[in-house]
Write a protein that holds these residues in place. Structure first.
Motif, PDB file in Angstrom:
ATOM      1  N   LEU A 219       0.830  -1.204   0.000  1.00 55.11           N
ATOM      2  CA  LEU A 219       0.000   0.000   0.000  1.00 55.11           C
ATOM      3  C   LEU A 219       0.869   1.261   0.000  1.00 55.11           C
ATOM      4  O   LEU A 219       0.585   2.227  -0.712  1.00 55.11           O
TER       5      LEU A 219
ATOM      6  N   VAL B 286       1.594   8.829  -6.942  1.00 52.52           N
ATOM      7  CA  VAL B 286       1.974  10.238  -6.924  1.00 52.52           C
ATOM      8  C   VAL B 286       3.017  10.531  -8.001  1.00 52.52           C
ATOM      9  O   VAL B 286       2.994  11.581  -8.639  1.00 52.52           O
TER      10      VAL B 286
ATOM     11  N   LEU C 186     -17.351   3.689   1.907  1.00 49.03           N
ATOM     12  CA  LEU C 186     -16.662   4.838   1.323  1.00 49.03           C
ATOM     13  C   LEU C 186     -17.603   5.994   0.981  1.00 49.03           C
ATOM     14  O   LEU C 186     -17.195   6.945   0.346  1.00 49.03           O
TER      15      LEU C 186
ATOM     16  N   LEU D  40     -16.355   9.497   1.739  1.00 48.74           N
ATOM     17  CA  LEU D  40     -15.177   9.802   0.932  1.00 48.74           C
ATOM     18  C   LEU D  40     -15.544   9.959  -0.536  1.00 48.74           C
ATOM     19  O   LEU D  40     -15.045  10.853  -1.225  1.00 48.74           O
TER      20      LEU D  40
ATOM     21  N   MET E  77     -14.843  13.071  -2.951  1.00 54.42           N
ATOM     22  CA  MET E  77     -13.988  12.955  -4.122  1.00 54.42           C
ATOM     23  C   MET E  77     -14.722  13.371  -5.396  1.00 54.42           C
ATOM     24  O   MET E  77     -14.127  13.934  -6.310  1.00 54.42           O
TER      25      MET E  77
ATOM     26  N   THR F 217      -6.307  13.044 -10.889  1.00 58.00           N
ATOM     27  CA  THR F 217      -6.360  13.115  -9.427  1.00 58.00           C
ATOM     28  C   THR F 217      -7.519  12.284  -8.879  1.00 58.00           C
ATOM     29  O   THR F 217      -7.364  11.596  -7.882  1.00 58.00           O
TER      30      THR F 217
ATOM     31  N   LEU G 103      -6.757   9.110  -6.454  1.00 61.06           N
ATOM     32  CA  LEU G 103      -7.288   9.163  -5.093  1.00 61.06           C
ATOM     33  C   LEU G 103      -8.222   7.992  -4.835  1.00 61.06           C
ATOM     34  O   LEU G 103      -8.109   7.290  -3.829  1.00 61.06           O
TER      35      LEU G 103
ATOM     36  N   LEU H  51      -6.257   4.715  -4.509  1.00 62.12           N
ATOM     37  CA  LEU H  51      -5.595   4.549  -3.204  1.00 62.12           C
ATOM     38  C   LEU H  51      -6.588   4.178  -2.117  1.00 62.12           C
ATOM     39  O   LEU H  51      -6.358   3.285  -1.304  1.00 62.12           O
ATOM     40  N   VAL H  52      -7.708   4.897  -2.128  1.00 66.88           N
ATOM     41  CA  VAL H  52      -8.725   4.661  -1.105  1.00 66.88           C
ATOM     42  C   VAL H  52      -9.289   3.248  -1.235  1.00 66.88           C
ATOM     43  O   VAL H  52      -9.491   2.546  -0.251  1.00 66.88           O
TER      44      VAL H  52
ATOM     45  N   ALA I  79      -6.643   0.741  -0.021  1.00 64.80           N
ATOM     46  CA  ALA I  79      -6.593   0.751   1.446  1.00 64.80           C
ATOM     47  C   ALA I  79      -7.794  -0.010   2.011  1.00 64.80           C
ATOM     48  O   ALA I  79      -7.677  -0.744   2.989  1.00 64.80           O
ATOM     49  N   THR I  80      -8.943   0.143   1.357  1.00 65.02           N
ATOM     50  CA  THR I  80     -10.136  -0.559   1.835  1.00 65.02           C
ATOM     51  C   THR I  80     -10.010  -2.061   1.622  1.00 65.02           C
ATOM     52  O   THR I  80     -10.443  -2.849   2.462  1.00 65.02           O
TER      53      THR I  80
ATOM     54  N   GLY J 209      -9.914   2.292   8.838  1.00 61.50           N
ATOM     55  CA  GLY J 209      -9.038   1.805   7.799  1.00 61.50           C
ATOM     56  C   GLY J 209      -8.093   2.854   7.248  1.00 61.50           C
ATOM     57  O   GLY J 209      -8.272   4.057   7.467  1.00 61.50           O
ATOM     58  N   LEU J 210      -7.100   2.362   6.527  1.00 61.63           N
ATOM     59  CA  LEU J 210      -6.104   3.263   5.962  1.00 61.63           C
ATOM     60  C   LEU J 210      -6.708   4.176   4.903  1.00 61.63           C
ATOM     61  O   LEU J 210      -6.127   5.202   4.569  1.00 61.63           O
ATOM     62  N   ALA J 211      -7.887   3.811   4.389  1.00 58.78           N
ATOM     63  CA  ALA J 211      -8.519   4.652   3.373  1.00 58.78           C
ATOM     64  C   ALA J 211      -8.759   6.062   3.906  1.00 58.78           C
ATOM     65  O   ALA J 211      -8.632   7.039   3.181  1.00 58.78           O
TER      66      ALA J 211
ATOM     67  N   ALA K 157      -5.541   7.851   3.743  1.00 57.09           N
ATOM     68  CA  ALA K 157      -5.129   8.118   2.372  1.00 57.09           C
ATOM     69  C   ALA K 157      -6.044   9.137   1.701  1.00 57.09           C
ATOM     70  O   ALA K 157      -5.680   9.752   0.713  1.00 57.09           O
ATOM     71  N   GLY K 158      -7.247   9.313   2.235  1.00 57.02           N
ATOM     72  CA  GLY K 158      -8.223  10.203   1.624  1.00 57.02           C
ATOM     73  C   GLY K 158      -7.889  11.673   1.806  1.00 57.02           C
ATOM     74  O   GLY K 158      -6.889  12.019   2.427  1.00 57.02           O
ATOM     75  N   PRO K 159      -8.730  12.537   1.262  1.00 56.14           N
ATOM     76  CA  PRO K 159      -8.440  13.968   1.269  1.00 56.14           C
ATOM     77  C   PRO K 159      -8.368  14.594   2.660  1.00 56.14           C
ATOM     78  O   PRO K 159      -7.702  15.603   2.845  1.00 56.14           O
TER      79      PRO K 159
ATOM     80  N   ARG L 297      -3.811  15.843  -1.661  1.00 56.52           N
ATOM     81  CA  ARG L 297      -4.681  14.738  -2.041  1.00 56.52           C
ATOM     82  C   ARG L 297      -5.865  15.167  -2.905  1.00 56.52           C
ATOM     83  O   ARG L 297      -6.273  14.452  -3.797  1.00 56.52           O
TER      84      ARG L 297
ATOM     85  N   ASP M  79      -5.961  18.012  -4.543  1.00 55.64           N
ATOM     86  CA  ASP M  79      -5.517  18.859  -5.629  1.00 55.64           C
ATOM     87  C   ASP M  79      -6.104  20.269  -5.563  1.00 55.64           C
ATOM     88  O   ASP M  79      -6.376  20.884  -6.577  1.00 55.64           O
TER      89      ASP M  79
END
Lengths: 204, 201
Positions: free
Chosen positions: A26, A34, A67, A70, A74, A93, A97, A100-101, A104-105, B81-83, B86-88, B145, B147
């Protein structure tokens, strides 16, 4: 509250992979995403993430539910950058993003919390030289996880007590007893640990 | 450092990590006439610093972030979670332990009598710490993240300021009450006195 979070038992290759390998992957993905520029990399990253997410057996519903907040943010960000900087940047972007999310999930869905924490505990071993004791780190994880439900109970009791006195708008009546009782409970726990001879190696 | 204090330290760190989690999970409290609902996550973050001091406060909030990232649903709204990292909005989470550390550092430097009485000074310590670490790193996260430009991130971040001031006021009130109840929570800086093991052993 379920303490299991998003984890969903399974037997896919992703489930069997050690937590440390997934954590490392991860981190690498975060850097790669990036470094690579351009809308194509965003789409590619998102593609890889979607494949892995499908493979993990997470289920679309579960992912969307996890999510939701999030995703909404996004979407706004992508719309905004499409308007301000053109669709290429928005795809890049937004794709990066979201990828990655999602990745991670996938980690969270395929790895139980205690395995991740074990991996972290093992990961801090090299820090022993600077005074970090991995056993104490592991004990701290266990103590905290145990303390969450009991503290949640304390919070409900405190809120009910404040409400009974008609003080449920008074932050003082809600928060002071909660925090004082948490501190008292932690001190009792510390004494109990001593009584059992746990964590009695002096540090530093 | 004696034996008793190290395991009590560990329990306090874990206890405050749990308290931050609970405050992030509780529904928002309505303040005043009920116009301003405030969520309590950052209240608890800065409180950990103000009550435990720099080192233990930093570790307590770091423990909270690590356990949340590992998948225990303890981030606000029950996310995990890591999300989330990692998120904005991940920058805010990164700022939390540092803000708790700074807040603790400042409160530790107040004269002991002021810690139990002086709400405005603790309020200022919390406000400064969240400005330096939570808001700055939060905006940096949005820039990296999501932008956004720094100006746009500033506009987003601005929304939280009033709530932040209210939370820090609540934090200062609660922290002084806790220090009045447990006057020995923060260690003395100069170890002039005998350790208290003799009294409790």
């Amino acid at each position: 509250m379920s303490l299991l979070g998003l984890y969903r038992p399974g037997s896919t290759w992703l489930h069997r992979l050690p937590a440390s390998a997934k954590l490392l992957a991860l981190v690498v993905a975060g850097v790669v995403v990036v470094v690579l520029r351009g809308p194509l990399s965003g789409v590619a990253a998102l593609g890889v993430a979607v494949v892995l997410a499908a493979w993990s057996g997470a289920g679309v519903r579960r992912l969307v539910r996890a999510l939701r907040a999030l995703l909404l943010m996004m979407l706004l960000v992508a719309a905004y950058s499409a308007w301000q900087q053109g669709w290429e940047r928005a795809v890049e972007t937004g794709g990066d993003l979201l990828a990655l999310v999602l990745l991670a999930t996938v980690l969270t869905v395929t790895t139980p919390v205690d395995e991740v924490l074990d991996a972290v505990t093992r990961g801090v071993r090299p820090l022993r030289r600077v005074g970090v004791d991995p056993e104490r780190v592991g004990l701290a994880f266990a103590l905290m996880i145990r303390a969450v439900p009991s503290t949640l109970d304390l919070a409900h009791q405190t809120r009910d007590a404040a409400r009974a006195r008609g003080l449920d708008r008074d932050p003082r009546a809600l928060l002071v007893p909660l925090v004082i009782r948490s501190v008292a409970h932690a001190r009792a726990t510390g004494e109990a640990l001593d009584a059992r001879g746990i964590a009695d190696d002096p540090v530093v | 450092m004696n034996r008793r204090s190290t395991s009590t330290d560990l329990a306090l760190i874990a206890g405050f990590a749990a308290l931050v989690a609970v405050c992030a999970l509780l529904p928002a409290i309505k303040v005043g006439a009920g116009i301003v609902p405030i969520t309590l996550q950052t209240f608890a973050v800065l409180l950990a610093g103000a009550v435990l001091g720099a080192r233990r406060g930093f570790l307590a909030v770091l423990l909270y972030v690590v356990v949340g990232a590992a998948g225990l649903p303890v981030f606000s709204g029950g996310a995990s979670g890591l999300a989330v990292l990692a998120g904005p909005s991940g920058g805010y989470l990164v700022g939390f332990p540092l803000a708790a550390g700074l807040c603790g550092f400042l409160v530790e430097r107040l004269p002991r009598r002021q810690v139990a009485t002086n709400i405005p000074l603790i309020f200022l310590a919390g406000l400064l710490s969240s400005a330096v670490f939570i808001h700055t790193l939060g905006m940096a996260g949005l820039v990296l993240r999501a932008d956004l430009t720094w100006g746009q991130a500033f506009d987003v971040d601005k929304v939280f300021w009033i709530g932040d001031a209210i939370k820090n006021l609540a934090m200062a009130i609660v922290a002084t009450a806790v220090h009045r109840t447990f006057p020995d929570l923060l260690r003395r800086r100069a170890p002039r006195r005998q350790p208290e093991t003799a009294a409790t052993a």
